[in-house]
Design an enzyme around this catalytic site. Structure first.
Site, short mmCIF file in Angstrom:
data_model
loop_
_atom_site.label_atom_id
_atom_site.label_comp_id
_atom_site.label_asym_id
_atom_site.label_seq_id
_atom_site.Cartn_x
_atom_site.Cartn_y
_atom_site.Cartn_z
N ARG A 184 0.83 -1.21 0.00
CA ARG A 184 0.00 0.00 0.00
C ARG A 184 0.86 1.25 0.00
O ARG A 184 2.04 1.22 0.36
CB ARG A 184 -0.94 0.03 1.21
CG ARG A 184 -0.27 0.03 2.57
CD ARG A 184 -0.13 1.37 3.19
NE ARG A 184 0.73 1.35 4.36
CZ ARG A 184 2.02 1.63 4.34
NH1 ARG A 184 2.62 1.95 3.21
NH2 ARG A 184 2.74 1.59 5.44
N ASP A 211 -2.45 6.05 13.11
CA ASP A 211 -3.40 4.92 13.26
C ASP A 211 -3.31 4.33 14.66
O ASP A 211 -4.32 4.02 15.29
CB ASP A 211 -3.20 3.85 12.17
CG ASP A 211 -1.79 3.28 12.09
OD1 ASP A 211 -0.85 3.82 12.72
OD2 ASP A 211 -1.61 2.26 11.37
N SER A 220 4.88 -1.44 2.81
CA SER A 220 4.17 -2.46 3.56
C SER A 220 4.33 -3.89 3.04
O SER A 220 3.39 -4.67 3.03
CB SER A 220 2.69 -2.05 3.58
OG SER A 220 2.01 -2.76 4.51
N SER A 221 5.56 -4.22 2.64
CA SER A 221 5.80 -5.59 2.19
C SER A 221 5.62 -6.57 3.35
O SER A 221 5.10 -7.68 3.17
CB SER A 221 7.22 -5.72 1.63
OG SER A 221 8.17 -5.36 2.60
N ASP A 276 -2.00 -0.90 7.64
CA ASP A 276 -1.48 -1.69 6.52
C ASP A 276 -2.33 -2.93 6.26
O ASP A 276 -2.67 -3.24 5.13
CB ASP A 276 -0.03 -2.11 6.82
CG ASP A 276 0.84 -0.92 7.22
OD1 ASP A 276 0.41 0.22 6.99
OD2 ASP A 276 1.94 -1.14 7.76
#
Ligand code: GLA
Length: 434
Positions: free
Chosen positions: A19, A28, A121-122, A166
Site C-alpha cells: 500500500r 493509526d 508495507s511488504s 497496513d
C-alpha cells in the site's frame, strides 16, 4: 518452480497487495483515521495443504532462504526477524484465533514484488497473505474486517507496535479507489481521488526495517506517554486512557482545540523519565514495569509536545483531505498538494521520522512539478508519494530520474521499482485452481 521444489502442484494461490499511504502518518496507533490505497505490487503465495504437521516455505527470490518448522511449535524471532517470521505471524494469528490443536501443514512458494523495507508495507502484505493461506488450508472463513484486525494483532508478534492501517487496506482495498480507514470499529470508506493528477512513488533507496530498530516503538511510546500526561493534566482517569484520540473523545474537543491543549500542557523541551514519573505521581520502577515496553526501557528522554502536535494536526489533515476529495472544488489538486506538503513538514520537524535522503527526494519532486510530496509509511527511509498534474507527469519522471537517481552518490540505477506512477489496486484474495 513449486512443482520442482515440492514434487506436487499447488492447490490454491493467495495474493496480498502493498500500500501507499496518501496522508495520515503515525496516527493509526493513536486511534485516528488514515487514507491509503493498495498498490499493484504484491505478495503471491502458491500453497498446498499437507497432512504432516510441517510448514515448508520457499521463496522465488534466492536472497530469502528456505525455511521449515513444526506447525505446532511456532517460534517468532523478535530480535533479528528474517522474512519467514512474517509468514509465521499470519500463521500463528489464525492458529490461535481458532484454537487449532492440529493446524494443517503447508507447502508454500512465495513471490514478492513490493520493494522490501521501503514503506510500502511488504511485511504486512506477507503477514496478511500467510493469514489468508492458513485460513483456507484449515477450511475456515472470516469476514475481511475481522481478518484485517486479526492480522494487525498478529504482526505485533514480531515486536513492533504498529497500528492497523497496513493490514486493513490490504484486505479492504478496492480497485480504482483510495480508502479512508477508520478504527474502533474498523471501517473503510471510498475516497475518489480527483482526476487530472497522478500519484507517483519514488524510493529513497534508504532501507528501513522497523522491526530491526527501536525508532518506531519509541514513537508509539511517546504518544502513549503524552496521552497519560494530557489525561492527568485534565483530571481524566489517566490509567485507563490509552490513546491520544481517547483524550480528545473524553474532553469532547475538536482537533484544533486539542492543539491548544497541547500548547498549554507541554513544554517543547524533551521530558526526562524522572519528570514523567513525577507528573504522573508514580515511581520510576512503576513507570518502567507498567508503562514502558521492552525495547523502550533504555530510553531516557521523550519528546511529548512535538509528537502530540504532529498527531492532532495530521489527524485534522486527513479529514480535510477527504472533504476536499468529496467536495471536489476546481482547485482540489492544489489544496490536496498543500496538505501533503504540510504532512511531510510535520513528519520531518515534529515527528522526526524523515531522513536527509527523503527530504532531498521530496524537494526534487516538488521542483520537478509535483504539487505535493511527502514520505509515506513509517519513514526513516523508504518511499515518497507525490501528486503530479497529469500534463506534467512525463517531465516529472524524467527530471526526478536525472536529479535524484542519476546524481545519487551511489549512482543508483532507476528500476521500475524505484520510480513509478500508481493507481489504486485491489485487496487480498484467494485464487483456486480451475
Ligand atoms: C507502519 C505501521 C502502520 C503505521 C505506519 C505509519 O507502516 O505498520 O500501522 O503506523 O507505519 O503511518
Amino acid at each position: 518452480m513449486f512443482i520442482s521444489i515440492f514434487k506436487s502442484a499447488p492447490k490454491f494461490y493467495a495474493r496480498a497487495p502493498g500500500r501507499v499511504n496518501l496522508i495520515g502518518e503515525h496516527i493509526d496507533y493513536c486511534g485516528y483515521a488514515v487514507l491509503p490505497m493498495a498498490v499493484e505490487q504484491d505478495i503471491l503465495i502458491a500453497a498446498e495443504p499437507v497432512t504432516t504437521p510441517v510448514i515448508h516455505l520457499a521463496n522465488t527470490n534466492p536472497l530469502y532462504a528456505d525455511f521449515s518448522t513444526n506447525a505446532n511449535d511456532i517460534q517468532i524471532n523478535q530480535t533479528k526477524p528474517l522474512w519467514h517470521n512474517y509468514f509465521l505471524c499470519g500463521f500463528k494469528g489464525i492458529k490461535d484465533h481458532f484454537s487449532l490443536d492440529k493446524p494443517s501443514g503447508l507447502n508454500c512458494l512465495i513471490e514478492g514484488t513490493i520493494p522490501p523495507s521501503s514503506g510500502l508495507s511488504s511485511s504486512s502484505a506477507l503477514v496478511c497473505c500467510a493469514g489468508l493461506v492458513t485460513l483456507m488450508a484449515n477450511g475456515k472463513t472470516l469476514p475481511k474486517v475481522e481478518l484485517a484486525e486479526l492480522c494487525s494483532k498478529s504482526e505485533r508478534y514480531i515486536g513492533t507496535q504498529g497500528g492497523g492501517m497496513d493490514q486493513s487496506i490490504c484486505f479492504l482495498a478496492e480497485k480504482g479507489t483510495a480508502k479512508l480507514i477508520e478504527f474502533n470499529p474498523l471501517r473503510a470508506t471510498d475516497v475518489k481521488l480527483p482526476g487530472g493528477a497522478a500519484f507517483v512513488i519514488a524510493n529513497s533507496c534508504v532501507e528501513m526495517n522497523k522491526a530491526a530498530t527501536s525508532h518506531f516503538n519509541i514513537r508509539v511510546m511517546e504518544c502513549h506517554l503524552a496521552t497519560k500526561l494530557l489525561a492527568k493534566s485534565r483530571r481524566l482517569d489517566w490509567k485507563t486512557t490509552e490513546k491520544l484520540q481517547d483524550v480528545q473523545i473524553k474532553l469532547k474537543l475538536s482537533l484544533e482545540e486539542m492543539l491548544d491543549v497541547v500548547d498549554e500542557v507541554f513544554h517543547p523541551e524533551p521530558y526526562s523519565i524522572e519528570e514523567i514519573g513525577e507528573n504522573l505521581g508514580i515511581s520510576l520502577k512503576e513507570l518502567r514495569t507498567e508503562i514502558l515496553s521492552q525495547n523502550t526501557q533504555v530510553v531516557t528522554t521523550f519528546k511529548l509536545y512535538q509528537r502530540a502536535k504532529h498527531v492532532y494536526s495530521e489527524a485534522a489533515r486527513v479529514l480535510k483531505f477527504k472533504e476536499i476529495c468529496v467536495e471536489a472544488p476546481d482547485n482540489a489538486v492544489r489544496l490536496l498538494g498543500d496538505l501533503m506538503n504540510e504532512s511531510h513538514a510535520s513528519c520531518r520537524d515534529l515527528y522526526e521520522c524523515s531522513c536527509p535522503e527523503l527530504d532531498q527526494l521530496v524537494d526534487i519532486c516538488l521542483q520537478s512539478g509535483a504539487v505535493g510530496s511527502r514520505l509515506t509509511g513509517a519513514g526513516w527511509g523508504g518511499c515518497t508519494v507525490s501528486m503530479v498534474p497529469i500534463e506534467k507527469l512525463e517531465r516529472f519522471l524524467a527530471n526526478v530520474k536525472e536529479a535524484f537517481y542519476a546524481k545519487n552518490d551511489q549512482g543508483l540505477a532507476v528500476e521500475e521499482s524505484s520510480l513509478f506512477a500508481t493507481n489504486p489496486g485491489d485487496g487480498a484474495r484467494i485464487f483456486l485452481e480451475a
